[in-house]
Design an enzyme around this catalytic site. Structure first.
Site, PDB file in Angstrom:
ATOM      1  N   ASN A  29     100.346  54.065  90.157  1.00 11.84           N
ATOM      2  CA  ASN A  29     100.456  54.126  88.691  1.00 11.84           C
ATOM      3  C   ASN A  29      99.151  54.498  87.984  1.00 11.84           C
ATOM      4  O   ASN A  29      99.134  54.685  86.769  1.00 11.84           O
ATOM      5  CB  ASN A  29     101.010  52.808  88.115  1.00 11.84           C
ATOM      6  N   ASN A  64      90.361  50.876  93.736  1.00 16.07           N
ATOM      7  CA  ASN A  64      91.283  50.242  92.790  1.00 16.07           C
ATOM      8  C   ASN A  64      92.669  50.425  93.378  1.00 16.07           C
ATOM      9  O   ASN A  64      93.295  51.485  93.228  1.00 16.07           O
ATOM     10  CB  ASN A  64      91.195  50.869  91.397  1.00 16.07           C
ATOM     11  N   ALA A  69      98.570  47.613  92.024  1.00 18.73           N
ATOM     12  CA  ALA A  69      99.375  46.441  92.376  1.00 18.73           C
ATOM     13  C   ALA A  69      99.324  46.109  93.867  1.00 18.73           C
ATOM     14  O   ALA A  69      99.576  44.954  94.247  1.00 18.73           O
ATOM     15  CB  ALA A  69     100.818  46.657  91.932  1.00 18.73           C
ATOM     16  N   GLU A  91      85.812  46.436  95.397  1.00 13.64           N
ATOM     17  CA  GLU A  91      87.078  46.337  94.654  1.00 13.64           C
ATOM     18  C   GLU A  91      86.802  46.597  93.166  1.00 13.64           C
ATOM     19  O   GLU A  91      85.856  46.031  92.609  1.00 13.64           O
ATOM     20  CB  GLU A  91      87.662  44.932  94.836  1.00 13.64           C
ATOM     21  N   ARG A 125      95.308  37.527  83.537  1.00 14.72           N
ATOM     22  CA  ARG A 125      96.647  38.084  83.333  1.00 14.72           C
ATOM     23  C   ARG A 125      97.688  37.230  84.067  1.00 14.72           C
ATOM     24  O   ARG A 125      97.468  36.038  84.284  1.00 14.72           O
ATOM     25  CB  ARG A 125      96.634  39.555  83.776  1.00 14.72           C
TER      26      ARG A 125
HETATM   27  C1  DQA Z   1      94.677  47.124  88.018  1.00 10.40           C
HETATM   28  C2  DQA Z   1      95.161  45.686  87.928  1.00 10.40           C
HETATM   29  C3  DQA Z   1      96.396  45.494  88.758  1.00 10.40           C
HETATM   30  O1  DQA Z   1      96.865  44.156  88.616  1.00 10.40           O
HETATM   31  C4  DQA Z   1      97.515  46.429  88.299  1.00 10.40           C
HETATM   32  O2  DQA Z   1      98.635  46.294  89.148  1.00 10.40           O
HETATM   33  C5  DQA Z   1      97.068  47.838  88.211  1.00 10.40           C
HETATM   34  C6  DQA Z   1      95.766  48.118  87.636  1.00 10.40           C
HETATM   35  C7  DQA Z   1      93.467  47.393  87.084  1.00 10.40           C
HETATM   36  O3  DQA Z   1      92.758  48.362  87.317  1.00 10.40           O
HETATM   37  O4  DQA Z   1      93.271  46.650  86.120  1.00 10.40           O
HETATM   38  O5  DQA Z   1      97.803  48.764  88.543  1.00 10.40           O
HETATM   39  O6  DQA Z   1      94.248  47.378  89.345  1.00 10.40           O
END
Ligand code: DQA
Length: 144
Positions: free
Chosen positions: A12, A76, A79, A100, A109
């Protein structure tokens, strides 16, 4: 060791810019790549930026980073951060330092974001600073 930093992005993140901008900001992944390339040039580093919606690609690219003798990986995992034992194992399996990265701060969150398999194996974590998280991670990669 080559002066290349792999920047691996999971599911995503190709939609950055339009995806929940109140959480992830307005920068696209290309915008972030441009910012990283500018700073990398100053640090005498090269960026290899990739994105996939498929977990196995991220595993393969972690292996590739080691085979290539990359300086570091900024990861990154989106999810997959919160679900992927395969990524945990891959990070453990390679000697390349993995940092990370998150745009948002997962700890403030939903509960399901409070577990990070990536973070349990990574050298360190930078989260919560939007696109700046990537630049801060690059600074770390340049110094480790
Ligand atoms: C994310 C945080 C994750 O929890 C989420 O699923 C993402 C984006 C971030 O960059 O803040 O896709 O990795």
């Amino acid at each position: 060791m080559v002066n290349t930093v792999f920047v691996l992005n999971g599911p995503n993140l190709n939609l950055l810019g339009t995806r929940e901008p109140e959480i992830y900001g307005h920068d696209t992944l290309d915008d972030i790549a441009g910012q990283l390339e500018d700073r990398a040039r100053e640090l005498d580093l090269t960026i290899d930026m990739r994105q996939s919606n498929h977990e196995g690609h991220l595993v393969d690219w972690l292996h590739e980073a080691q085979a290539y003798d990359a300086r570091a990986v900024l990861l990154n995992a989106g999810a997959f951060t919160h679900t992927s034992i395969a990524l945990y194992d891959a990070i453990k399996a390679v000697k390349t330092p993995v940092i990370e990265v998150h745009l948002s701060n997962p700890h403030v969150r939903e509960d399901f974001r409070h577990v990070s398999y990536v973070g349990r194996a990574a050298r360190g974590t930078i989260a919560g600073f939007g696109a700046l998280s990537y630049l801060l991670a690059l600074e770390a990669a340049a110094r480790i």
